[in-house]
Design an enzyme around this catalytic site. Structure first.
Site, PDB file in Angstrom:
ATOM      1  N   GLU A  88      31.709  34.443 -46.714  1.00 55.77           N
ATOM      2  CA  GLU A  88      30.731  34.847 -45.591  1.00 55.77           C
ATOM      3  C   GLU A  88      30.560  33.430 -44.907  1.00 55.77           C
ATOM      4  OE1 GLU A  88      28.072  38.368 -45.711  1.00 55.77           O
ATOM      5  OE2 GLU A  88      28.024  37.210 -47.776  1.00 55.77           O
ATOM      6  N   TYR A 127      11.567  32.118 -21.441  1.00 51.97           N
ATOM      7  CA  TYR A 127      12.478  32.539 -22.253  1.00 51.97           C
ATOM      8  C   TYR A 127      13.656  31.876 -22.490  1.00 51.97           C
ATOM      9  CZ  TYR A 127      14.153  35.254 -18.089  1.00 51.97           C
ATOM     10  OH  TYR A 127      14.305  35.606 -16.829  1.00 51.97           O
ATOM     11  N   GLU A 143      16.678  36.051 -44.140  1.00 49.64           N
ATOM     12  CA  GLU A 143      15.506  36.035 -44.237  1.00 49.64           C
ATOM     13  C   GLU A 143      14.869  34.512 -43.955  1.00 49.64           C
ATOM     14  OE1 GLU A 143      16.126  39.416 -47.119  1.00 49.64           O
ATOM     15  OE2 GLU A 143      17.383  37.719 -46.509  1.00 49.64           O
ATOM     16  N   LYS A 174      23.117  41.746 -39.268  1.00 47.90           N
ATOM     17  CA  LYS A 174      24.413  41.190 -39.557  1.00 47.90           C
ATOM     18  C   LYS A 174      25.248  42.525 -39.103  1.00 47.90           C
ATOM     19  CE  LYS A 174      25.728  38.681 -43.124  1.00 47.90           C
ATOM     20  NZ  LYS A 174      26.170  38.156 -44.484  1.00 47.90           N
TER      21      LYS A 174
END
Length: 117
Positions: A22, A54, A73, A99
């Site tokens: 990955e 922004y 996380e 994901k």
């Protein structure tokens, strides 16, 4: 009055995941960010200095998304820390990182982590 800035469906190709594959092959990700801050002064003055740009929020997100990590996380935590450090007028918010089509068996559109602070 509650006020916030939202950045929605920010798309990245990045290299996060527990498996080495990955982190080498990468995947598509989407990020949603909502930050709480007072926008009352900017609503009156029409001055960028009275709010949070922004584009700078996006830059914080992009910088952290480009650093490979095992866990979403961890990425989300780094993004929150970076945004709060750079923009102390932000007093709370939420973030969601997804994901897209994670490499697991089964028909799944996305896997997500969400934080509110």
């Amino acid at each position: 009055m509650e006020s916030y800035i939202e950045l929605e469906n920010i798309k990245f190709y990045a290299y996060h995941g527990v498996s080495e594959t990955e982190r080498k092959v990468g995947n598509n990700y989407e990020v949603y960010l909502k930050v709480n801050l007072s926008l009352e002064k900017a609503a009156i003055t029409d001055n960028l200095e009275d709010t949070v740009n922004y584009a700078l929020l996006y830059d914080c997100i992009k910088k952290e998304m480009m650093i490979p990590s095992n866990l979403l996380e961890h990425v989300a935590g780094r993004i929150i820390t970076a945004i709060c450090k750079k923009h102390p007028v932000i007093w709370g918010g939420s973030i969601k990182i997804s994901k897209i089509k994670p490499p697991i068996s089964g028909d799944i559109e996305r896997a997500s982590v969400s934080f509110s602070w």
